[in-house]
Design an enzyme around this catalytic site. Sequence first.
Site, PDB file in Angstrom:
ATOM      1  CG  ASP A  13      -1.736  -1.238   1.380  1.00  0.00           C
ATOM      2  OD1 ASP A  13      -2.240  -1.732   0.352  1.00  0.00           O
ATOM      3  OD2 ASP A  13      -1.834  -1.754   2.508  1.00  0.00           O
ATOM      4  N   GLY A  15       1.528   3.086  -2.483  1.00  0.00           N
ATOM      5  CA  GLY A  15       1.148   4.013  -3.561  1.00  0.00           C
ATOM      6  C   GLY A  15       1.802   3.584  -4.869  1.00  0.00           C
ATOM      7  CE  LYS A  16       3.094  -2.379  -4.563  1.00  0.00           C
ATOM      8  NZ  LYS A  16       2.689  -2.133  -3.176  1.00  0.00           N
ATOM      9  CB  ALA A  39      -2.653  -6.700  -5.126  1.00  0.00           C
ATOM     10  N   GLY A  40      -4.716  -4.540  -4.509  1.00  0.00           N
ATOM     11  CA  GLY A  40      -5.804  -3.722  -5.036  1.00  0.00           C
ATOM     12  C   GLY A  40      -5.323  -2.317  -5.287  1.00  0.00           C
ATOM     13  CG  HIS A  41      -4.058  -0.821  -8.602  1.00  0.00           C
ATOM     14  ND1 HIS A  41      -3.274  -1.936  -8.674  1.00  0.00           N
ATOM     15  CD2 HIS A  41      -4.604  -0.669  -9.820  1.00  0.00           C
ATOM     16  CE1 HIS A  41      -3.345  -2.439  -9.884  1.00  0.00           C
ATOM     17  NE2 HIS A  41      -4.133  -1.695 -10.601  1.00  0.00           N
ATOM     18  NE  ARG A 142       5.738 -31.227  -5.454  1.00  0.00           N
ATOM     19  CZ  ARG A 142       6.557 -32.000  -4.762  1.00  0.00           C
ATOM     20  NH1 ARG A 142       7.540 -32.606  -5.376  1.00  0.00           N
ATOM     21  NH2 ARG A 142       6.403 -32.182  -3.472  1.00  0.00           N
ATOM     22  CD  GLN A 223       0.485  -8.782  -2.309  1.00  0.00           C
ATOM     23  OE1 GLN A 223       1.252  -9.468  -2.970  1.00  0.00           O
ATOM     24  NE2 GLN A 223      -0.764  -8.639  -2.629  1.00  0.00           N
ATOM     25  CB  THR A 299      -8.272  -6.158  -1.134  1.00  0.00           C
ATOM     26  OG1 THR A 299      -7.441  -5.811  -2.223  1.00  0.00           O
ATOM     27  CG2 THR A 299      -8.826  -7.545  -1.354  1.00  0.00           C
ATOM     28  N   GLY A 301     -11.117  -3.221   2.880  1.00  0.00           N
ATOM     29  CA  GLY A 301     -11.703  -2.067   3.574  1.00  0.00           C
ATOM     30  C   GLY A 301     -11.191  -1.923   4.999  1.00  0.00           C
ATOM     31  NE  ARG A 304      -4.112   0.461   3.185  1.00  0.00           N
ATOM     32  CZ  ARG A 304      -4.324   1.203   2.108  1.00  0.00           C
ATOM     33  NH1 ARG A 304      -3.985   2.481   2.113  1.00  0.00           N
ATOM     34  NH2 ARG A 304      -4.866   0.679   1.037  1.00  0.00           N
ATOM     35  CB  SER A 412       3.358  10.928  -4.810  1.00  0.00           C
ATOM     36  OG  SER A 412       1.966  11.001  -4.781  1.00  0.00           O
TER      37      SER A 412
HETATM   38  P1  IMP Z   1      -2.748 -12.805   2.157  1.00  0.00           P
HETATM   39  O1  IMP Z   1      -1.847 -12.276   1.106  1.00  0.00           O
HETATM   40  O2  IMP Z   1      -4.209 -12.562   1.885  1.00  0.00           O
HETATM   41  O3  IMP Z   1      -2.460 -14.248   2.488  1.00  0.00           O
HETATM   42  O4  IMP Z   1      -2.447 -11.983   3.512  1.00  0.00           O
HETATM   43  C1  IMP Z   1      -1.211 -12.094   4.203  1.00  0.00           C
HETATM   44  C2  IMP Z   1      -0.783 -10.754   4.790  1.00  0.00           C
HETATM   45  O5  IMP Z   1      -0.457  -9.867   3.736  1.00  0.00           O
HETATM   46  C3  IMP Z   1      -1.859 -10.050   5.605  1.00  0.00           C
HETATM   47  O6  IMP Z   1      -1.235  -9.314   6.638  1.00  0.00           O
HETATM   48  C4  IMP Z   1      -2.472  -9.073   4.607  1.00  0.00           C
HETATM   49  O7  IMP Z   1      -3.078  -7.959   5.249  1.00  0.00           O
HETATM   50  C5  IMP Z   1      -1.234  -8.674   3.837  1.00  0.00           C
HETATM   51  N1  IMP Z   1      -1.534  -8.215   2.469  1.00  0.00           N
HETATM   52  C6  IMP Z   1      -1.838  -8.977   1.402  1.00  0.00           C
HETATM   53  N2  IMP Z   1      -2.014  -8.204   0.307  1.00  0.00           N
HETATM   54  C7  IMP Z   1      -1.790  -6.947   0.691  1.00  0.00           C
HETATM   55  C8  IMP Z   1      -1.775  -5.694  -0.007  1.00  0.00           C
HETATM   56  O8  IMP Z   1      -2.001  -5.595  -1.221  1.00  0.00           O
HETATM   57  N3  IMP Z   1      -1.495  -4.600   0.753  1.00  0.00           N
HETATM   58  C9  IMP Z   1      -1.190  -4.676   2.075  1.00  0.00           C
HETATM   59  N4  IMP Z   1      -1.186  -5.815   2.763  1.00  0.00           N
HETATM   60  C10 IMP Z   1      -1.479  -6.942   2.071  1.00  0.00           C
END
Ligand code: IMP
Length: 446
Positions: A13, A15-16, A39-41, A142, A223, A299, A301, A304, A412
């Site tokens: 998170d 800001g990528k 992930a989410g943007h 596998r 991430q 992703t 809500g 943080r 930024s």
């Molecule tokens: P998972 O990737 O859903 O298995 O989550 C494992 C850890 O990575 C947790 O602490 C999530 O909150 C964190 N995490 C996964 N994806 C993101 C992301 O895009 N941004 C920030 N934290 C993430």
Amino acid sequence: MANVVVIGAQWGDEGKGKVTDLLSRSADVVVRYQGGVNAGHTVVVQGQTFKLHLIPSGILYPDTECIIGSGTVIDPAVLIEELDTIESLGISTKNLLISETAHVTMPYHRLIDQASEERRGSKKIGTTGRGIGPTYADKSERAGIRVLDLMDSEVLQEKLNWTIIQKNVILERLYELPPLDPATVIEQYQCYAERLRPHVVDSSLKIYQAIEQKRNILFEGAQGTLLDLDHGTYPYVTSSNPVAGGACVGAGVGPTMIDRVIGVAKAYTTRVGEGPFPTELDGKLGELLCERGAEFGTTTGRRRRCGWFDAVIGRYAVRINGIDCLAITKLDVLDTIEEINVCVAYEIDGQGCNHFPSSAHRFAQCRPIYKTLPGWQKSTAECRSLEDLPKQALDYLKFLAELMAVPIALVSLGASRDQTIIIEDPIHGPKRALLDANGAPVTSEV
Ligand code: IMP
């Protein structure tokens, strides 16, 4: 021609999304190399805001090819929803390519992810619940379903008929959940296959051909470094490799093909989910950063956790990724703060420590040693060059660059594209500073 990796230097998170969006302008190909719909943007198109989890935002540029690489895990239902949304805006998705060797997230992966988190109770990881860990676990075991399998109806039937029987044992006996019906899942995934088929390719070959044609490639990490399975705050990590080296494995290119690594870091730190966070701020200041920075997960809500900038993990990210230059985001979030702390080292058991400890247990014992800098208490949102910045803000940036021995190429100051100060061209600009015998930077440019 330059092949560039963009990675998160903290816990994700950073800001990528905005930085890759800016750099995508000069990229011919954007490759996502790991992770899945965790992930989410957020993307704003024609005044409409929507969230992308898998498709790189480069898709919004008509001539940019976007590749979802082999190291990712794909939830077809979410991917199809994203394709439909983008197309409904009149934007073509013909330039989206999906690796045939990426793994597919199945309904049992989500169910197991959520149920196992619940079982962990206070020891939970705080996953996004999107089935990421179980999909990667099946890949290592596998026992995974790859996009290739999804494209072959007979193979899909055979594999799923067998796998779902095994997974039902786990669902029913371990988690006391109802079993899945193999026929229903197979039928659903056969439909997904037809929708995705036109996009499926041998992605590492496509990337190699693009390199041969001297096209510019941007490898986009999801991430962040501290969430890396091997190098992060294990076990509070994700199940893939967001670090720059992950780009080689996840995209299927050799390390000699990568020209440059750009690290993205916020001017402070955030983390979602569980795990140690030495500079975390619990009180009013933490709330202020959360409110001003709109720190809620794209992703899930979730709110943080927020804290001061941590230069120990910053230096660690520089080392692990070989970061050449930094993009510092959300500097404006600090605008109203009177005094700003930066963690320059830790104290563990009364001893100073300059390095990130590998053990989560030791990391949890780290107490930050802060250097306090004066805040600027002026808005920076309208600044468009270093000269526009208040002196204290410039000093803050200089201090971060010096601590990490890496030049800052971009700053930024807000969500929109123009709220950016480009100090040096991040793709062709300065490289990281050399360190002297004491580990101090030989140069300290901003
Ligand atoms: P998972 O990737 O859903 O298995 O989550 C494992 C850890 O990575 C947790 O602490 C999530 O909150 C964190 N995490 C996964 N994806 C993101 C992301 O895009 N941004 C920030 N934290 C993430």
